[in-house]
Design a protein around this motif. Sequence first.
Motif, mmCIF file in Angstrom:
data_model
loop_
_atom_site.group_PDB
_atom_site.id
_atom_site.type_symbol
_atom_site.label_atom_id
_atom_site.label_comp_id
_atom_site.label_asym_id
_atom_site.label_seq_id
_atom_site.Cartn_x
_atom_site.Cartn_y
_atom_site.Cartn_z
ATOM 1 N N ARG A 33 41.929 -30.831 67.315
ATOM 2 C CA ARG A 33 41.263 -31.086 68.586
ATOM 3 C C ARG A 33 41.307 -32.565 68.928
ATOM 4 N N ALA A 34 41.128 -33.415 67.892
ATOM 5 C CA ALA A 34 41.125 -34.857 68.145
ATOM 6 C C ALA A 34 42.494 -35.354 68.554
ATOM 7 N N THR A 35 43.553 -34.912 67.840
ATOM 8 C CA THR A 35 44.886 -35.383 68.171
ATOM 9 C C THR A 35 45.362 -34.816 69.491
ATOM 10 N N THR A 36 44.941 -33.606 69.830
ATOM 11 C CA THR A 36 45.302 -33.029 71.124
ATOM 12 C C THR A 36 44.672 -33.833 72.254
ATOM 13 N N ALA A 37 43.408 -34.185 72.069
ATOM 14 C CA ALA A 37 42.740 -34.969 73.095
ATOM 15 C C ALA A 37 43.370 -36.342 73.241
ATOM 16 N N ALA A 38 43.901 -36.871 72.120
ATOM 17 C CA ALA A 38 44.510 -38.197 72.178
ATOM 18 C C ALA A 38 45.803 -38.181 72.969
ATOM 19 N N ARG A 39 46.481 -37.037 73.037
ATOM 20 C CA ARG A 39 47.716 -36.950 73.800
ATOM 21 C C ARG A 39 47.802 -35.584 74.467
ATOM 22 N N PRO A 40 47.030 -35.343 75.506
ATOM 23 C CA PRO A 40 46.899 -34.012 76.075
ATOM 24 C C PRO A 40 48.191 -33.460 76.631
ATOM 25 N N GLN A 41 49.157 -34.314 76.992
ATOM 26 C CA GLN A 41 50.388 -33.772 77.578
ATOM 27 C C GLN A 41 51.211 -33.001 76.555
ATOM 28 N N GLN A 68 42.122 -43.606 67.822
ATOM 29 C CA GLN A 68 41.446 -42.731 68.778
ATOM 30 C C GLN A 68 41.234 -41.344 68.165
ATOM 31 N N ALA A 69 42.240 -40.849 67.470
ATOM 32 C CA ALA A 69 42.131 -39.515 66.863
ATOM 33 C C ALA A 69 41.010 -39.477 65.820
ATOM 34 N N ILE A 70 40.924 -40.517 64.987
ATOM 35 C CA ILE A 70 39.887 -40.551 63.960
ATOM 36 C C ILE A 70 38.508 -40.737 64.572
ATOM 37 N N ASP A 71 38.400 -41.552 65.592
ATOM 38 C CA ASP A 71 37.100 -41.735 66.245
ATOM 39 C C ASP A 71 36.588 -40.406 66.791
ATOM 40 N N GLN A 72 37.494 -39.603 67.337
ATOM 41 C CA GLN A 72 37.099 -38.296 67.851
ATOM 42 C C GLN A 72 36.799 -37.329 66.710
ATOM 43 N N LEU A 73 37.575 -37.437 65.621
ATOM 44 C CA LEU A 73 37.322 -36.593 64.459
ATOM 45 C C LEU A 73 35.941 -36.887 63.871
ATOM 46 N N ALA A 74 35.590 -38.165 63.810
ATOM 47 C CA ALA A 74 34.296 -38.552 63.245
ATOM 48 C C ALA A 74 33.136 -38.010 64.055
ATOM 49 N N GLU A 75 33.347 -37.822 65.362
ATOM 50 C CA GLU A 75 32.296 -37.232 66.187
ATOM 51 C C GLU A 75 32.112 -35.755 65.846
#
Length: 273
Positions: free
Chosen positions: A199-207, A31-38
């Motif tokens: 930003r990607a890893t934060t979004a992957a685990r927002p808590q 999930q983190a990489i998919d968001q990073l790729a965006e």
Amino acid sequence: MRQQFDQQRPHPARMYDYMLGGKDNYAVDRQAIDQLAELIPEAVPLARANRAFLQRAVRYVARAGVRQFLDLGSGLPTQGSAHEVVPEARVVYVDNDPVVAEHAQSLLRPGPGRTGLARFVQADLLDPEDVLARAGEFLDLDEPVGVLLVSILHFLPDSADPLGAVAVLRERMAPGGFLVISHATTRATARVTTRATTRATTAARPQERERPRASGGRGADRTPAEIRAFFGDFPLEPPGLVQATDWRPDRPKLVGDWSLPSSLMAGVGKKAK
């Protein structure tokens, strides 16, 4: 003590494994990489270009007769690592990350289809004497070794003296050994990647927003001349220090090939006999 894998938190080594098409990663890493790729479309192609350089360099060094490799700052021994490129070679992987160490020990454990010629050492490349002492338990350091420093030195600031650590490695290498380096040319690239990964890893685990895990950090702003300095007096094998994709490519560039940013330099030096 065994390191407990946290399947809820992305980890840079597993994220890199996913970028290379590996299977040693968790959903949170993907999930983190998919968001990073965006955010940075070139991130995955650049990671794969870097791994392709490593593979070409390892094959080149092996064709020169070297059958031992020391991979420093290796991350996971993931897709296309040295022991897969040259299965008959002895390989020692070195990383100081305890999560990487636990994964690597499992991945290299003797089993079907594994030659048993690869080992992992948890150590810090900035302590080269310790690294060499421990690697020397498996490698014959009186014979030529291919030393790999692939996409690791740009994460080490000058204050940590990576140039001095690499100088010790060069001095201790046997004649006929090779030094393989890839290095980002500017800290700006590392900063952008770090910011996007955060930003990607934060979004992957927002808590856990207050302490996201990113795959960069401190960077080092080095010019091509400063990168060349890591080779010391080792002559560079042709074509010298060039963009990673231009180091002895397997095929000519084709129309429509992904155009990567000019940010990753690569070269191979040989210690004179």
